[in-house]
Design a protein around this motif. Sequence first.
Motif, PDB file in Angstrom:
ATOM      1  N   ARG A 516       0.830  -1.210   0.000  1.00  0.00           N
ATOM      2  CA  ARG A 516       0.000   0.000   0.000  1.00  0.00           C
ATOM      3  C   ARG A 516       0.862   1.257   0.000  1.00  0.00           C
ATOM      4  O   ARG A 516       0.624   2.192  -0.765  1.00  0.00           O
ATOM      5  CB  ARG A 516      -0.917  -0.002   1.223  1.00  0.00           C
ATOM      6  N   GLU A 517       1.899   1.272   0.834  1.00  0.00           N
ATOM      7  CA  GLU A 517       2.741   2.463   0.918  1.00  0.00           C
ATOM      8  C   GLU A 517       3.521   2.678  -0.380  1.00  0.00           C
ATOM      9  O   GLU A 517       3.676   3.818  -0.840  1.00  0.00           O
ATOM     10  CB  GLU A 517       3.692   2.347   2.110  1.00  0.00           C
ATOM     11  N   ARG A 518       4.010   1.602  -0.980  1.00  0.00           N
ATOM     12  CA  ARG A 518       4.757   1.734  -2.228  1.00  0.00           C
ATOM     13  C   ARG A 518       3.845   2.220  -3.357  1.00  0.00           C
ATOM     14  O   ARG A 518       4.275   3.011  -4.205  1.00  0.00           O
ATOM     15  CB  ARG A 518       5.419   0.400  -2.595  1.00  0.00           C
ATOM     16  N   ARG A 519       2.606   1.751  -3.384  1.00  0.00           N
ATOM     17  CA  ARG A 519       1.674   2.199  -4.425  1.00  0.00           C
ATOM     18  C   ARG A 519       1.318   3.665  -4.231  1.00  0.00           C
ATOM     19  O   ARG A 519       1.182   4.412  -5.208  1.00  0.00           O
ATOM     20  CB  ARG A 519       0.429   1.318  -4.419  1.00  0.00           C
ATOM     21  N   GLU A 520       1.142   4.080  -2.977  1.00  0.00           N
ATOM     22  CA  GLU A 520       0.872   5.493  -2.721  1.00  0.00           C
ATOM     23  C   GLU A 520       2.051   6.357  -3.168  1.00  0.00           C
ATOM     24  O   GLU A 520       1.870   7.421  -3.763  1.00  0.00           O
ATOM     25  CB  GLU A 520       0.604   5.712  -1.229  1.00  0.00           C
ATOM     26  N   LEU A 521       3.255   5.890  -2.893  1.00  0.00           N
ATOM     27  CA  LEU A 521       4.440   6.647  -3.286  1.00  0.00           C
ATOM     28  C   LEU A 521       4.589   6.685  -4.805  1.00  0.00           C
ATOM     29  O   LEU A 521       4.998   7.702  -5.379  1.00  0.00           O
ATOM     30  CB  LEU A 521       5.690   6.024  -2.653  1.00  0.00           C
ATOM     31  N   ALA A 522       4.239   5.576  -5.459  1.00  0.00           N
ATOM     32  CA  ALA A 522       4.434   5.478  -6.910  1.00  0.00           C
ATOM     33  C   ALA A 522       3.642   6.525  -7.676  1.00  0.00           C
ATOM     34  O   ALA A 522       4.068   6.969  -8.746  1.00  0.00           O
ATOM     35  CB  ALA A 522       4.063   4.079  -7.397  1.00  0.00           C
ATOM     36  N   VAL A 523       2.484   6.923  -7.178  1.00  0.00           N
ATOM     37  CA  VAL A 523       1.659   7.885  -7.906  1.00  0.00           C
ATOM     38  C   VAL A 523       1.938   9.328  -7.477  1.00  0.00           C
ATOM     39  O   VAL A 523       1.328  10.255  -8.016  1.00  0.00           O
ATOM     40  CB  VAL A 523       0.153   7.579  -7.737  1.00  0.00           C
ATOM     41  N   GLN A 524       2.862   9.513  -6.541  1.00  0.00           N
ATOM     42  CA  GLN A 524       3.234  10.858  -6.143  1.00  0.00           C
ATOM     43  C   GLN A 524       4.062  11.528  -7.239  1.00  0.00           C
ATOM     44  O   GLN A 524       5.001  10.922  -7.763  1.00  0.00           O
ATOM     45  CB  GLN A 524       4.080  10.819  -4.861  1.00  0.00           C
ATOM     46  N   PRO A 525       3.740  12.762  -7.621  1.00  0.00           N
ATOM     47  CA  PRO A 525       4.655  13.482  -8.514  1.00  0.00           C
ATOM     48  C   PRO A 525       5.973  13.734  -7.797  1.00  0.00           C
ATOM     49  O   PRO A 525       6.080  13.543  -6.579  1.00  0.00           O
ATOM     50  CB  PRO A 525       3.911  14.791  -8.793  1.00  0.00           C
ATOM     51  N   GLY A 526       6.960  14.144  -8.537  1.00  0.00           N
ATOM     52  CA  GLY A 526       8.251  14.390  -7.926  1.00  0.00           C
ATOM     53  C   GLY A 526       8.379  15.801  -7.384  1.00  0.00           C
ATOM     54  O   GLY A 526       7.709  16.725  -7.846  1.00  0.00           O
ATOM     55  N   ALA A 527       9.239  15.949  -6.392  1.00  0.00           N
ATOM     56  CA  ALA A 527       9.539  17.283  -5.875  1.00  0.00           C
ATOM     57  C   ALA A 527      10.326  18.093  -6.908  1.00  0.00           C
ATOM     58  O   ALA A 527      10.269  19.321  -6.927  1.00  0.00           O
ATOM     59  CB  ALA A 527      10.332  17.179  -4.573  1.00  0.00           C
ATOM     60  N   PHE A 528      11.052  17.407  -7.791  1.00  0.00           N
ATOM     61  CA  PHE A 528      11.887  18.061  -8.793  1.00  0.00           C
ATOM     62  C   PHE A 528      11.430  17.767 -10.218  1.00  0.00           C
ATOM     63  O   PHE A 528      11.898  18.395 -11.156  1.00  0.00           O
ATOM     64  CB  PHE A 528      13.351  17.614  -8.645  1.00  0.00           C
ATOM     65  N   THR A 529      10.566  16.764 -10.396  1.00  0.00           N
ATOM     66  CA  THR A 529      10.168  16.312 -11.725  1.00  0.00           C
ATOM     67  C   THR A 529       8.660  16.102 -11.778  1.00  0.00           C
ATOM     68  O   THR A 529       8.023  15.918 -10.738  1.00  0.00           O
ATOM     69  CB  THR A 529      10.850  14.974 -12.077  1.00  0.00           C
ATOM     70  N   PRO A 530       8.055  16.109 -12.985  1.00  0.00           N
ATOM     71  CA  PRO A 530       6.607  15.857 -13.085  1.00  0.00           C
ATOM     72  C   PRO A 530       6.218  14.503 -12.490  1.00  0.00           C
ATOM     73  O   PRO A 530       5.222  14.376 -11.800  1.00  0.00           O
ATOM     74  CB  PRO A 530       6.346  15.903 -14.587  1.00  0.00           C
ATOM     75  N   ALA A 531       6.983  13.473 -12.794  1.00  0.00           N
ATOM     76  CA  ALA A 531       6.829  12.158 -12.183  1.00  0.00           C
ATOM     77  C   ALA A 531       8.245  11.673 -11.889  1.00  0.00           C
ATOM     78  O   ALA A 531       9.178  11.994 -12.618  1.00  0.00           O
ATOM     79  CB  ALA A 531       6.119  11.186 -13.124  1.00  0.00           C
ATOM     80  N   ARG A 532       8.388  10.929 -10.812  1.00  0.00           N
ATOM     81  CA  ARG A 532       9.743  10.545 -10.426  1.00  0.00           C
ATOM     82  C   ARG A 532      10.246   9.414 -11.317  1.00  0.00           C
ATOM     83  O   ARG A 532       9.617   8.373 -11.417  1.00  0.00           O
ATOM     84  CB  ARG A 532       9.774  10.130  -8.945  1.00  0.00           C
TER      85      ARG A 532
END
Length: 535
Positions: A516-532
């Motif tokens: 669950r935590e990895r999936r939540e992180l996976a859809v987070q945009p990046g702090a420096f990029t549109p998607a990490r």
Amino acid sequence: MTIIRRARALALCLSAAMSHQALAQSPSCVSAPAAIPGWGDDLRRSVAVSDPAVFAGAAAQDFSLGRTLGAIIASREISNTPAERVALLQGMVRSFQRTGFVNPDGNLTVSTPARPGEGALDPVAMLDPADPNGFRPVAVFNRLDLAPADWRTCGEHRIVYAKNSASALDRMTLIFEATVPNPGGDPQGCRPIAQFWNGLSSPGLAPAEIARRLAAFFYAGDTDGNGTSDLPAGGAVIQAANLGLEFGQVRGNLFVTNGDFQANPWQLREWRIVAGLDGAPVFAATTVKENPLPALYAAPVPGDSPDLASRRDDFTGRLLGRVAATLLALEATAGGGGVSQDELLARLSAGFPGEFDTFVSISQGDGDDPLARSAGHAALLDALTARLAGMPAAARCGVTPQHLLNRAGALSCGGCHQFSVGQAVAPGVAWPATVQGGFVHVDERGTLSPALLQHFLPERRRGLEAFLASTQPMVATTSPAASASPVAAALGRLAATASPLQRLEVLRDAEAIATRERRELAVQPGAFTPARRTH
């Protein structure tokens, strides 16, 4: 194939207009980057250290593969013995003997060729840096740029090991990519880490001092020499929780061919550290991120399974939707000045859903190349043409379906490491080169690729400088105490659980939390990029 048919019809109406508009306006929105004042070996150390002198002599032991595996084992409160380190590494070796895995996100069974060369490696020899098959540290990397927009982590911090090579057909690297958690998501929590890396850029630092600081950081979490962890969650960088038990991973770049490189092409794989029934860490093969199954780009052929056909249509919809928008996001969000070449190459991202990922990325040849695989798929190319016709940035910047597919390829492991090199990702912009001889971005001697030296590292340095300018120096406080993550807390029940079935339930609960935590992180945009991106 409904999605493709609709898009193909639209393409027939719009493709001519798009081509005319692209020709009428500027053929590219990519400009040359501004130089970084003082950019050179000193500043480069703040994002990458690959000087052989740093990892020579006693420092080679400070960063040995055995020490890293021992730190992973000890973090699970397992006795750190030579036998445990061998047993941990043996799990990775055995994964090379398997011929199939199941993608847990998409329940997709993926056929995977066995790797007899890597599968025959002796873990005891691998842990001896003097052995012909031993591994040595060659570089470390600061990947603060992989932090998500919500700052739940401080990005990744990586150690690269290279196998002693008997020949050009006998090579392998391993990279331990530790994600540092940042509970609470306050970017200030990541500042000590950024300050640590920035401090390595101080002129005049001797290799031995650089090695000492890096060892303290990776194995104790010490960023300022006070002897205790300064990481947001406490503890060390190198620990099981940061290498896949919760976040992070380990990757391999494989070319132990036994002389037959056609049957055993250069490929890349990925593992997570998970917990076994006794709580000890275990290498578990996992999907290679941002690497969709290559057949999904290809046109349907007789004999395709119904499962593949339905997945191809779903994949096409994702590619034409969010993925296309992400691949073009840098130009779409840039102002009138466009985007610099370093920004485009270093911050480009795709955000493919993990359900389509395969377990192997092949960099040799063009079998995994999206552009090559889609060459006979006219419907997909027409659909991409239609999609780009509706995106103002594509017409304004001259981005074609071929550019978009080359971007997707370059963001896969195999593409970044080989098959996308020299391919156009924008008008007049080609994907940059690996180390001479191909396939790696840092070689056994610590040589860095032109892609890193000329584009990726300068942009990461700019990101580091911007982050330090946007946060404030922290008031000295007591160092954070190590705190158990939700996954570690769940696994804590193992010690009091005797029944094998109950222990299996504990592991399943912990893995469900981690998933669950990895999936939540996976859809987070990046702090420096549109998607990490993943590498």
